[in-house]
Design a protein around this motif. Structure first.
Motif, PDB file in Angstrom:
ATOM      1  N   SER A 193       0.825  -1.212   0.000  1.00  0.00           N
ATOM      2  CA  SER A 193       0.000   0.000   0.000  1.00  0.00           C
ATOM      3  C   SER A 193       0.855   1.256   0.000  1.00  0.00           C
ATOM      4  O   SER A 193       0.619   2.193  -0.767  1.00  0.00           O
ATOM      5  CB  SER A 193      -0.927  -0.001   1.216  1.00  0.00           C
ATOM      6  N   LEU A 194       1.858   1.294   0.860  1.00  0.00           N
ATOM      7  CA  LEU A 194       2.714   2.479   0.968  1.00  0.00           C
ATOM      8  C   LEU A 194       3.599   2.669  -0.253  1.00  0.00           C
ATOM      9  O   LEU A 194       4.058   3.778  -0.525  1.00  0.00           O
ATOM     10  CB  LEU A 194       3.571   2.371   2.233  1.00  0.00           C
ATOM     11  N   SER A 195       3.840   1.593  -1.003  1.00  0.00           N
ATOM     12  CA  SER A 195       4.682   1.680  -2.197  1.00  0.00           C
ATOM     13  C   SER A 195       3.923   2.215  -3.404  1.00  0.00           C
ATOM     14  O   SER A 195       4.551   2.680  -4.363  1.00  0.00           O
ATOM     15  CB  SER A 195       5.258   0.307  -2.543  1.00  0.00           C
ATOM     16  N   THR A 196       2.608   2.131  -3.390  1.00  0.00           N
ATOM     17  CA  THR A 196       1.833   2.455  -4.583  1.00  0.00           C
ATOM     18  C   THR A 196       0.805   3.560  -4.377  1.00  0.00           C
ATOM     19  O   THR A 196       0.674   4.453  -5.218  1.00  0.00           O
ATOM     20  CB  THR A 196       1.107   1.193  -5.096  1.00  0.00           C
ATOM     21  N   LEU A 197       0.050   3.506  -3.284  1.00  0.00           N
ATOM     22  CA  LEU A 197      -1.085   4.422  -3.112  1.00  0.00           C
ATOM     23  C   LEU A 197      -0.698   5.892  -3.036  1.00  0.00           C
ATOM     24  O   LEU A 197      -1.376   6.733  -3.653  1.00  0.00           O
ATOM     25  CB  LEU A 197      -1.884   4.019  -1.877  1.00  0.00           C
ATOM     26  N   PRO A 198       0.344   6.299  -2.291  1.00  0.00           N
ATOM     27  CA  PRO A 198       0.657   7.729  -2.247  1.00  0.00           C
ATOM     28  C   PRO A 198       0.908   8.333  -3.627  1.00  0.00           C
ATOM     29  O   PRO A 198       0.431   9.441  -3.918  1.00  0.00           O
ATOM     30  CB  PRO A 198       1.919   7.779  -1.365  1.00  0.00           C
ATOM     31  N   TYR A 227      -0.043   3.563 -16.825  1.00  0.00           N
ATOM     32  CA  TYR A 227      -0.566   3.006 -15.584  1.00  0.00           C
ATOM     33  C   TYR A 227      -0.340   4.026 -14.473  1.00  0.00           C
ATOM     34  O   TYR A 227       0.192   5.114 -14.698  1.00  0.00           O
ATOM     35  CB  TYR A 227       0.128   1.676 -15.243  1.00  0.00           C
ATOM     36  N   THR A 228      -0.696   3.638 -13.249  1.00  0.00           N
ATOM     37  CA  THR A 228      -0.502   4.529 -12.105  1.00  0.00           C
ATOM     38  C   THR A 228       0.705   4.122 -11.270  1.00  0.00           C
ATOM     39  O   THR A 228       0.962   4.742 -10.243  1.00  0.00           O
ATOM     40  CB  THR A 228      -1.754   4.526 -11.208  1.00  0.00           C
ATOM     41  N   TYR A 229       1.419   3.097 -11.684  1.00  0.00           N
ATOM     42  CA  TYR A 229       2.629   2.678 -10.987  1.00  0.00           C
ATOM     43  C   TYR A 229       3.558   1.998 -11.979  1.00  0.00           C
ATOM     44  O   TYR A 229       3.170   1.664 -13.105  1.00  0.00           O
ATOM     45  CB  TYR A 229       2.312   1.745  -9.807  1.00  0.00           C
ATOM     46  N   TYR A 289      -5.664  -5.239  -8.201  1.00  0.00           N
ATOM     47  CA  TYR A 289      -4.794  -6.348  -7.821  1.00  0.00           C
ATOM     48  C   TYR A 289      -3.910  -5.977  -6.642  1.00  0.00           C
ATOM     49  O   TYR A 289      -3.634  -6.802  -5.762  1.00  0.00           O
ATOM     50  CB  TYR A 289      -3.945  -6.741  -9.040  1.00  0.00           C
ATOM     51  N   LEU A 290      -3.486  -4.704  -6.591  1.00  0.00           N
ATOM     52  CA  LEU A 290      -2.627  -4.247  -5.495  1.00  0.00           C
ATOM     53  C   LEU A 290      -3.409  -3.651  -4.332  1.00  0.00           C
ATOM     54  O   LEU A 290      -2.908  -3.632  -3.204  1.00  0.00           O
ATOM     55  CB  LEU A 290      -1.630  -3.197  -6.014  1.00  0.00           C
ATOM     56  N   LEU A 291      -4.631  -3.180  -4.579  1.00  0.00           N
ATOM     57  CA  LEU A 291      -5.375  -2.469  -3.544  1.00  0.00           C
ATOM     58  C   LEU A 291      -6.335  -3.353  -2.762  1.00  0.00           C
ATOM     59  O   LEU A 291      -6.518  -3.164  -1.556  1.00  0.00           O
ATOM     60  CB  LEU A 291      -6.167  -1.313  -4.173  1.00  0.00           C
TER      61      LEU A 291
END
Length: 327
Positions: free
Chosen positions: A86-91, A188-190, A292-294
């Motif tokens: 979460s901390l690697s992608t969401l911010p 993409y977003t990441y 998939y990540l969230l």
């Protein structure tokens, strides 16, 4: 430790190809740029659930002595992995949605790529370990404490970490060695490995084959092992003498089965679309990759909080106001 790993990745890659761009751009969700603010609301809510829920689980397992059992140690590992994902992608996702901050440095992109793939691999490994825990608890309950000793649990945890890092640490270097002479915009977003590789203008056969092999090994291999474990559990449960015993055994596996579906369901669809889908990214493709990540980090604590009696009791105990002794 995350900053140290990022610095190590930067040092390892510092001598690689000068054709690698200094900056990439994350496009967000194609075709829905005008709706980014609205799309960010459920993402922000899932981020809150992920950080709060996993933080509470880690606190409970750390402080409550009755939860110091193999099952809950593996759950603590799962919560930690979910928290890192979460901390690697969401911010960064929220920065894109709220401020249009699409630029990301190459080193940040490669570091994010490593964390996403390494900790996704670790999550798959933890789910395998949890399947082993349920197998031993139901199929060999009398020897549970002697089989899953603290030393064995620590070794399993170490193996999960080493496997996750060992299989994915080459992704950034493989992507770095390619030449990028065209667009530097990742749709993409990441920074996902194959999304970055698809921007390269040279041969990417090695990257494609290695990424596919890792996906097959982790996905198919781990799912097959989990399926075998649950096959043995079902064979054992159907021979239990009473329906109540069957129901009790099944209830201990419900949360784990839900978490497996949350993780592998969107994961397999995302991998298939990444490797066999059209070269351009659709909104549905990007949203699926995000889910998939969230989904797992946001929903795993809720599932375990509702379905696991010990966790539920400790959460209620923590929320219940303390009574003051009048004396």
């Amino acid at each position: 430790p995350f900053m140290l790993l990022s610095e190590m990745i930067t040092i390892i890659l510092s001598n690689n190809s000068h054709h690698f761009p200094h900056t990439f751009f994350l496009a967000g969700i194609p075709g829905l740029t005008a709706a980014h603010i609205w799309i960010s609301l459920p993402f922000c809510f899932m981020f809150f659930l992920a950080v709060t829920g996993n933080g509470v689980l880690l606190f409970l397992i750390r402080t409550e002595h009755s939860l110091h059992q193999p099952m809950f140690f593996f759950l603590a590992m799962l919560s930690f992995v979910d928290l890192v994902l979460s901390l690697s992608t969401l911010p960064k996702m929220l920065a894109i949605f709220w401020f249009g901050a699409t630029a990301i440095s190459s080193h940040s992109c490669l570091s994010q790529m490593f964390f996403i793939h390494a900790f996704s691999a670790m999550e798959s490994g933890v789910l395998v370990a949890m399947a082993v825990d349920r197998f031993v608890a139901i199929c060999n309950p009398l020897h549970y404490a002697t089989i899953l000793t603290p030393v064995v649990v620590a070794k399993i945890g170490g193996l999960v970490v080493l496997r996750g890092v060992g299989l994915t640490i080459s992704f950034p270097s493989l992507a770095r060695r390619l030449s990028y002479c065209g667009s530097h915009t990742i749709p993409y977003t990441y920074c996902e490995h194959m999304a970055v590789v698809k921007l390269a203008c040279g041969a990417t056969t090695v990257d494609n084959l290695y990424a596919f092999a890792v996906a097959i090994f982790l996905g198919v291999g781990d799912v097959a092992f989990i399926a075998y474990s649950y096959g043995q559990i079902v064979r054992t449960v159907i021979h239990f003498p009473s329906p109540e015993a069957c129901a009790k055994a099944g209830s201990t596996c419900t949360a784990h089965v839900c978490v497996i579906l949350f993780f592998y369901g969107p994961g397999f669809l995302s991998v298939v679309m990444q490797r066999f889908g059209p070269p351009t990214a659709s909104a549905a493709k990007v949203i699926l990759a995000n889910l998939y990540l969230l989904f797992p980090p946001a929903l795993d604590p809720i599932v375990y909080g509702v379905k696991t009696k010990q966790i539920r009791e400790q959460m209620l105990k923590m929320l219940r106001p303390k009574q003051i002794d009048p004396t």
